[in-house]
Design a protein around this motif. Structure first.
Motif, PDB file in Angstrom:
ATOM      1  N   SER A   1      -8.553   8.029  -9.991  1.00  8.68           N
ATOM      2  CA  SER A   1      -9.145   7.933 -11.332  1.00  8.68           C
ATOM      3  C   SER A   1     -10.641   8.250 -11.319  1.00  8.68           C
ATOM      4  O   SER A   1     -11.267   8.256 -12.384  1.00  8.68           O
TER       5      SER A   1
ATOM      6  N   ASP B   1      -9.717   6.405   0.289  1.00  8.49           N
ATOM      7  CA  ASP B   1      -8.752   5.497  -0.345  1.00  8.49           C
ATOM      8  C   ASP B   1      -7.423   6.230  -0.496  1.00  8.49           C
ATOM      9  O   ASP B   1      -7.021   6.610  -1.600  1.00  8.49           O
TER      10      ASP B   1
ATOM     11  N   THR C   1       0.700  12.842  -7.073  1.00  8.11           N
ATOM     12  CA  THR C   1       1.190  14.181  -6.777  1.00  8.11           C
ATOM     13  C   THR C   1       1.329  14.288  -5.256  1.00  8.11           C
ATOM     14  O   THR C   1       0.411  14.734  -4.577  1.00  8.11           O
TER      15      THR C   1
ATOM     16  N   ASN D   1     -12.932  14.195  -5.580  1.00  9.72           N
ATOM     17  CA  ASN D   1     -11.773  15.060  -5.369  1.00  9.72           C
ATOM     18  C   ASN D   1     -10.620  14.575  -6.250  1.00  9.72           C
ATOM     19  O   ASN D   1      -9.935  13.596  -5.938  1.00  9.72           O
TER      20      ASN D   1
ATOM     21  N   TYR E   1      -7.213  16.843   0.511  1.00  6.45           N
ATOM     22  CA  TYR E   1      -8.360  16.145   1.100  1.00  6.45           C
ATOM     23  C   TYR E   1      -8.842  16.791   2.398  1.00  6.45           C
ATOM     24  O   TYR E   1     -10.018  16.738   2.735  1.00  6.45           O
TER      25      TYR E   1
ATOM     26  N   PHE F   1      -4.488   3.943 -14.397  1.00  8.14           N
ATOM     27  CA  PHE F   1      -4.266   4.685 -13.141  1.00  8.14           C
ATOM     28  C   PHE F   1      -3.807   3.682 -12.096  1.00  8.14           C
ATOM     29  O   PHE F   1      -4.540   2.736 -11.759  1.00  8.14           O
TER      30      PHE F   1
ATOM     31  N   GLU G   1      -8.575  19.516  -4.673  1.00  6.31           N
ATOM     32  CA  GLU G   1      -8.056  20.143  -3.451  1.00  6.31           C
ATOM     33  C   GLU G   1      -7.345  19.120  -2.577  1.00  6.31           C
ATOM     34  O   GLU G   1      -7.496  17.918  -2.765  1.00  6.31           O
TER      35      GLU G   1
HETATM   36  C1  LIG Z   1      -4.959   4.996  -3.832  1.00  9.10           C
HETATM   37  S1  LIG Z   1      -5.175   6.411  -4.828  1.00  9.10           S
HETATM   38  C2  LIG Z   1      -6.921   6.527  -5.009  1.00  9.10           C
HETATM   39  C3  LIG Z   1      -7.431   5.617  -6.085  1.00  9.10           C
HETATM   40  C4  LIG Z   1      -8.904   5.778  -6.416  1.00  9.10           C
HETATM   41  N1  LIG Z   1      -9.769   5.337  -5.353  1.00  9.10           N
HETATM   42  C5  LIG Z   1      -9.242   5.015  -7.677  1.00  9.10           C
HETATM   43  O1  LIG Z   1     -10.012   4.051  -7.644  1.00  9.10           O
HETATM   44  O2  LIG Z   1      -8.704   5.409  -8.718  1.00  9.10           O
HETATM   45  C6  LIG Z   1      -4.797   7.761  -3.746  1.00  9.10           C
HETATM   46  C7  LIG Z   1      -4.916   9.121  -4.408  1.00  9.10           C
HETATM   47  O3  LIG Z   1      -4.779  10.157  -3.428  1.00  9.10           O
HETATM   48  C8  LIG Z   1      -4.096  11.242  -4.050  1.00  9.10           C
HETATM   49  N2  LIG Z   1      -3.578  12.181  -3.052  1.00  9.10           N
HETATM   50  C9  LIG Z   1      -2.299  12.309  -2.590  1.00  9.10           C
HETATM   51  N3  LIG Z   1      -2.217  13.313  -1.698  1.00  9.10           N
HETATM   52  C10 LIG Z   1      -3.462  13.848  -1.602  1.00  9.10           C
HETATM   53  C11 LIG Z   1      -4.002  14.919  -0.849  1.00  9.10           C
HETATM   54  N4  LIG Z   1      -3.244  15.627  -0.019  1.00  9.10           N
HETATM   55  N5  LIG Z   1      -5.315  15.199  -0.987  1.00  9.10           N
HETATM   56  C12 LIG Z   1      -6.085  14.465  -1.827  1.00  9.10           C
HETATM   57  N6  LIG Z   1      -5.632  13.439  -2.576  1.00  9.10           N
HETATM   58  C13 LIG Z   1      -4.326  13.133  -2.461  1.00  9.10           C
HETATM   59  C14 LIG Z   1      -3.025  10.517  -4.842  1.00  9.10           C
HETATM   60  O4  LIG Z   1      -2.422  11.372  -5.764  1.00  9.10           O
HETATM   61  C15 LIG Z   1      -3.868   9.396  -5.464  1.00  9.10           C
HETATM   62  O5  LIG Z   1      -4.520   9.831  -6.607  1.00  9.10           O
END
Ligand SMILES: C[S@@+](CC[C@H](N)C(=O)[O-])C[C@H]1O[C@@H](n2cnc3c(N)ncnc32)[C@H](O)[C@@H]1O
Length: 276
Positions: free
Chosen positions: A42, A189, A201, A61, A171, A11, A169
């Motif tokens: 992830s 994050d 996505t 989430n 965030y 991931f 959902e």
């Molecule tokens: C930096 S990553 C998080 C990584 C996670 N902390 C880990 O350790 O695997 C940011 C995540 O936010 C998701 N994301 C994007 N838009 C979002 C939204 N509107 N609501 C929630 N999550 C979203 C992304 O698809 C991605 O999976």
């Protein structure tokens, strides 16, 4: 119970480098709090939180449906095992010849037809040049395939999600549900500004990145960013110029379409105001 310090499947952006530091920081927070992992990715932060604080409620989430990828580990392992046979005898880490690539595509097409699901991100790490990921067969076909095929299957991650409340959902919806609940800690994050988000996505503009900052007001949080995103520099500047507002609020605008090269355009702008 096993504690994972990295996610069971690849991931991009998982916080495995922060795992041990995150565990240390968590000690400063209550054992019985509600931890809401708004951008779960992830699920690694959610997983570690639940292992470290078994009495806590932890909301993961899962916006990208990583859970589906975990559920499909047996299918992904079967695909990888078939790829190993197809590519038997080929040198490792080298380009896969065209005719063998075609056989691999054929095997993936068959999987799509029969099961309707292929974990392209996991397959990418076995077939593409390091750190390249694609999310569809069309995407894969545009790349050269390399023989980085994993030598053994991924371990089943049956207990990885144990004890987590999983949701899928936006965030903002999750935040709105928990923002009034006392004893809640937000794990924040988000995707990073100025960083490749090809496998996520999403389609964020600057305002979307800034919206996330609103969550941080008046709630305990653990926030992640990088020096590439310049968000901290921006916040520092805003802190030094409180109440400035939008200097362009009453300005008029004229635009001009400019060309960067044969297929890239941008819009030049002139903003002007008569009042002071
Ligand atoms: C930096 S990553 C998080 C990584 C996670 N902390 C880990 O350790 O695997 C940011 C995540 O936010 C998701 N994301 C994007 N838009 C979002 C939204 N509107 N609501 C929630 N999550 C979203 C992304 O698809 C991605 O999976």
């Amino acid at each position: 119970m096993k504690e994972y310090l990295s996610a069971p499947l690849p991931f991009v952006g998982q916080k495995r480098m922060f795992a041990s530091e995150f565990k240390k920081i968590l000690k400063q927070y209550p054992d019985d709090a509600v931890y809401v992992d708004l951008f779960g990715g992830s699920g690694l932060l959610s997983h570690i939180t639940k292992r470290e604080k078994p009495d806590a409620t932890v909301i993961y989430n899962d916006y990208d449906n990583y859970c589906k990828r975990l559920k499909n580990i047996p299918r992904t392992n079967q695909l990888l095992s078939d790829f190993r046979q197809i590519a038997a005898g080929l040198p490792r880490n080298k380009l896969i010849p065209k005719e063998v690539q075609m056989k691999i595509y054929g095997r993936i097409e068959k999987e799509e037809k029969i099961w309707g699901y292929v974990d392209y991100i996991t397959l990418s790490s076995s077939l593409l040049f390091s750190m390249k990921y694609k999310t569809s067969l069309e995407g894969l076909k545009k790349e050269s395939l390399y023989n980085n095929i994993r030598k053994s299957g991924y371990q089943q991650a049956g207990d990885y999600l144990d004890g987590l409340t999983v949701t899928h959902e936006d965030y903002k919806d999750v935040f709105n549900r928990y923002k009034e609940i006392p004893n809640t800690v937000f794990l924040v994050d988000p995707p990073y500004l100025s960083t490749d988000v090809g496998t996520y996505t999403m389609n964020w503009k600057l305002a979307d990145y800034l919206d996330v900052l609103a969550i941080l007001q008046a709630h305990p949080f653990i926030y992640f960013t990088s020096n590439k995103s310049q968000i901290l520099e921006l916040c520092d500047w805003m802190g030094k110029h409180p109440g400035m507002g939008n200097p362009f609020q009453n300005a008029a605008i004229a635009t001009f379409n400019a060309r960067m090269n044969y297929n890239a355009f941008y819009t030049d702008m002139m903003l002007y105001t008569h009042t002071v």
